[in-house]
Scaffold this active site. Structure first.
Site, mmCIF file in Angstrom:
data_model
loop_
_atom_site.group_PDB
_atom_site.id
_atom_site.type_symbol
_atom_site.label_atom_id
_atom_site.label_comp_id
_atom_site.label_asym_id
_atom_site.label_seq_id
_atom_site.Cartn_x
_atom_site.Cartn_y
_atom_site.Cartn_z
ATOM 1 N N GLY A 9 0.834 -1.203 -0.016
ATOM 2 C CA GLY A 9 0.035 0.051 -0.048
ATOM 3 C C GLY A 9 0.785 0.983 0.055
ATOM 4 N N SER A 10 0.368 2.531 0.196
ATOM 5 C CA SER A 10 0.986 3.577 0.286
ATOM 6 C C SER A 10 0.440 4.903 0.562
ATOM 7 C CB SER A 10 1.713 3.844 -1.191
ATOM 8 O OG SER A 10 2.233 2.698 -1.711
ATOM 9 N N ASN A 11 1.109 5.979 0.900
ATOM 10 C CA ASN A 11 0.471 7.432 1.158
ATOM 11 C C ASN A 11 1.629 8.118 0.237
ATOM 12 O OD1 ASN A 11 -1.474 6.549 3.409
ATOM 13 N ND2 ASN A 11 0.338 6.522 4.616
#
Length: 807
Positions: free
Chosen positions: A241-243
């Site tokens: 995932g990531s921000n």
């Protein structure tokens, strides 16, 4: 006076430089007065190590740059890299045995045999060789080819000088499968990454697909009523995932660009990041992180623009349902087409150490490989019906050009131009900020050209059941007019052109936390893209809501500085905690006789748990008391539902998408048993409900316990950490989560004001000094000052310069 100070700093730096010699292979000397490194083929590079083992690799040409990168990456991570090349060469069964686990970094293969059969058919097909040798834009540009050539030479140089027996990492010391590599190995590795979100998800489904045995014909299985829920639970790269947040001129205190990159990738294995700076004077100067073995900067910055990526929502593949005329013949517009069969052979190691050969025939169609049941769906190959997959990233070597050219970009406009021209990003969004103060969100990536109209016209009953919720089409393979479409600005037929993909440039901010493009900035929602690219007007994930909430709150207080963006990530706020902890504590206090029900039918005392929840600070810092209890509770709540937890009194409203849903419905019995089970779980592990998070949320490196802050994305913690759970001790190892982090602020000068952090450190070798040094920093919420400009590199304490010399 200023000149004297500069000279003093330079002298101090020279005195601090580590001087060592690696006989016949490399030497470490002061940076000043350095001469080129050359091996017998004329390759040359300087590898300048600053704090925490971060290499700044400088060469006069791109082959030399790759040479230095290959040598340095191998020194830090030889076993992980060797395992990668073992995997893509389809040789795991030969050395590890057919029943050994597959390498999950490159696909969902249960066993090494399944992995080998899959990669053997990829290799035998020649798709990688055709892609790597083609001209740009489809094949690698000349500079990329030179970098790969040098990388191979540098990797092999390290291995030649060290030898398998001289490797310090016990994971592969003396292993026969650690071998020199060729350029094809590097391109096979990239191809495996490019197709990870497509064929990589169904490796077992490909290798187990076989025509039906002779006998009475069986009908195709009916569509399960929960087909969409099954697929939603199974698809996606769930260990990533990531921000990413880009702040523009209207949101930054100095009116220039500011970027946070925070990918959430595995802490172990082949999808670890590795930091470096890559410099060819006058042609490339870029710093950041890349997945191990990809000798380019994939998430990083240069003097003018910084970028990051987040795992995106577009489905990068689609299924076709075939109508069969015979078990291996299918119909298209009434005309029969014969499937292509390929017999693949894999050597396997037997229990007695001898080798034997396993052969299997795999089948494919004009669309792609045949499938057996995957994603929990009954994709049975019968006498009359079967299923096949088309992967939009098949043949994609273009991404190497994308990331090379990002390093040369001079602003967000260049980033868009590179994305549009190379069309090589396989499954991620791009978020960027530049010196001029532009903030960019772009989901210009590879996506199947399946419009909503095509899906409505051509989806089979199974496709109609799963497409609205998942974006995965199951089209009628018997109709030629159900083929994927094309756009005039697409590099190849079957994918959307860049003008059809979501794009937004703002002066305040853009952000993404793995939701679709719709709410990249709630002040200007993005609409108009097809369903296969993502949803519009649907409930957002808690991390998305946390990110937008935190950004807007900071803008209400004042514009962002670099430190503000660092704090936004490492304050470890729990969005769901802020929404639900107080109501949960009140619910807890109201349980009869201080006993909460459990799913096993009993009860558990919750007095101390209620107190912990009522005083919890709603964060997941290492000192947070009550955070672990809330996380274990909310994980059970989330697991009780196929989609977003239906436990709120005020439902989601697309007109108020950041604040809704809200107000916890504490009468819901799911909440009661979830809390009881969480309390019972902590009791079984000997964990007090009000214990500091770091006491039971940690990793162990070199015998030392290192507390880890952060939390699950399901509770809306931006600093996402997904730990493994030991029933006897708690969260004692990180599976995936925050990995290579960067906060980059532009100041108008040539040297960006940047800090970085690699949560699991540079080296996977437990004997390395850089196996856990940045992990210690991560535990303490400390960052590493990035040294981008030459004077910063030369003044680094303990600077070490390594030069490869010909024997």
């Amino acid at each position: 006076m200023r000149r004297s100070l500069s000279r003093a700093v330079a002298v101090a730096a020279a005195m601090a430089t580590v001087l060592t010699t690696i006989t016949g292979a490399a030497a470490a000397e002061p940076a000043d007065g350095a001469t080129e490194l050359r091996d017998a083929r004329g390759l040359a590079a300087d590898i300048r190590y600053t704090e925490y083992g971060i290499p700044h690799i400088k060469a006069n040409d791109f082959a030399g740059l790759g040479y230095g990168y290959g040598f340095a990456a191998a020194r830090d991570n030889i076993c992980v890299l060797a395992d990668t090349y073992l995997t893509v060469a389809a040789e795991r069964s030969r050395f590890l045995g057919p029943d050994a686990p597959g390498n999950t970094a490159y696909g969902a293969a249960r066993t090494s045999l399944s992995s080998d059969l899959y990669f053997r058919q990829v290799n035998d097909s020649g798709v990688v060789e055709r892609s790597m040798t083609g001209p740009p834009p489809h094949g690698p540009r000349a500079e990329v080819r030179q970098i790969v050539r040098g990388y191979v030479a540098g990797y092999n140089r390290f291995l030649r000088e060290t030898g398998a027996a001289g490797i310090t990492d016990p994971a592969c010391r003396g292993a026969a499968w650690v071998r020199p590599i060729a350029e094809t190995d590097v391109y096979r590795h990239f191809y495996a990454l490019a197709t990870l979100a497509g064929q990589g998800q169904v490796i077992d489904g490909i290798t187990e697909a076989a025509p039906p045995a002779a006998g009475p014909a069986t009908a195709a299985a009916p569509v399960p009523p929960d087909a969409a829920e099954r697929v939603a639970a199974a698809i996606g790269m769930q260990d990533m995932g990531s921000n990413a947040i880009a702040i523009g001129s209207a949101g930054a205190r100095n009116h220039r660009g500011l970027l946070l990159g925070n990918p959430h990738y595995p802490w172990h294995g082949g999808r670890r990041f590795w930091q470096s700076q890559l410099t060819v004077p006058g042609r490339l100067d870029v710093s950041g992180g890349s997945l191990l073995g990809i000798p380019l900067v994939q998430i990083g910055f240069n003097r003018d623009v910084a970028w990051s990526h987040t795992v995106a929502t577009p489905a990068t593949f689609g299924l076709y349902q075939l109508t069969l005329a015979s078990p291996t013949t299918y119909l298209v517009d009434g005309r029969p087409e014969q499937m292509t069969s390929r017999q693949v052979s894999v050597q396997v190691r037997n229990p007695d150490g001898s080798l034997s050969t396993v052969q299997r025939t795999l089948y494919s169609t004009r669309y792609g490989p045949m499938l057996s049941p995957v994603f929990g769906l009954p994709l049975n190959w019968t006498a009359t019906s079967a299923f096949t997959m088309r992967d939009a990233n098949a043949g994609n070597m273009r991404g190497l050009n994308t990331w090379f050219e990002f390093g040369q970009a001079r602003g967000t406009r260049d980033i868009v131009e590179v994305l549009s021209r190379t069309q090589g990003v396989p499954w991620v969004n791009t978020i960027a900020a530049d010196q001029s103060g532009r903030a960019l969100y772009a989901d210009i990536q590879v996506a199947p050209h399946v419009t909503d109209e095509l899906a409505a016209r051509c989806n089979t009953p199974l496709g109609a059941a799963i497409f609205p919720a998942t974006g995965i089409p199951v089209l009628d393979g018997a109709r030629g007019n159900c083929a994927w479409g094309s756009d005039p600005d697409a590099l190849l037929p079957g994918i959307f052109g860049p003008r059809r993909m979501p794009l937004l440039t703002r002066s305040d901010y853009v952000a993404n936390s793995n939701d679709s493009a719709w709410l990249s900035n709630p002040r200007q929602p993005i609409t108009g893209y097809p369903r296969i690219v993502g949803t519009i007007g649907t409930e957002r994930e808690p991390r998305t809501r946390m990110g937008i909430t935190a950004i807007e709150q900071q803008l209400d207080r004042g514009r962002f500085t670099r430190q503000d963006l660092q704090n936004l990530l490492f304050n470890d706020r729990s969005f769901i905690g802020e929404q639900a902890a107080a109501a949960t504590a009140a619910m807890c206090a109201a349980f009869p006789n201080g006993q909460a029900p459990t799913s096993a039918g009993g009860t558990v005392p919750v007095g101390r748990a209620c107190a912990a929840l009522s005083t919890w600070d709603k964060t997941m810092t290492v000192g947070s008391r009550g955070g672990l209890l809330f996380e274990r509770y909310w994980l059970r709540v989330a697991d009780a539902f196929d989609g977003p937890p239906a436990v709120w009194r005020v439902p989601f409203d697309p007109a108020d998408p950041v604040r809704t849903p809200h107000t916890l419905d504490t009468a819901n019995p799911v909440l009661h048993t979830a809390l009881g089970d969480a309390v019972a779980e902590l009791r079984a592990a000997g964990i007090e409900p009000d214990a500091p998070l770091g006491r039971n949320h940690y990793v162990v490196r070199g015998g030392r316990t290192i507390p880890v802050h952060g939390g699950h994305g399901s509770q809306g913690v931006l600093n996402m950490i997904i730990p493994g759970w030991d029933p006897a001790r708690g969260a004692t190892e990180v599976v995936h989560g925050s990995s290579h982090m960067q906060v980059v602020s532009y100041t108008g000068g040539p040297c960006p004001d940047a800090v970085t952090l690699l949560s699991y450190s540079q080296s996977s070798d437990p004997r390395s000094a850089h196996h856990a040094d940045q992990t210690e920093l991560f535990s303490a919420s400390r960052w590493v000052r990035s040294r981008f400009c030459e004077h910063d590199i030369r003044s680094a304490p303990g600077l070490k310069v390594v030069r490869l010399r010909e024997r």
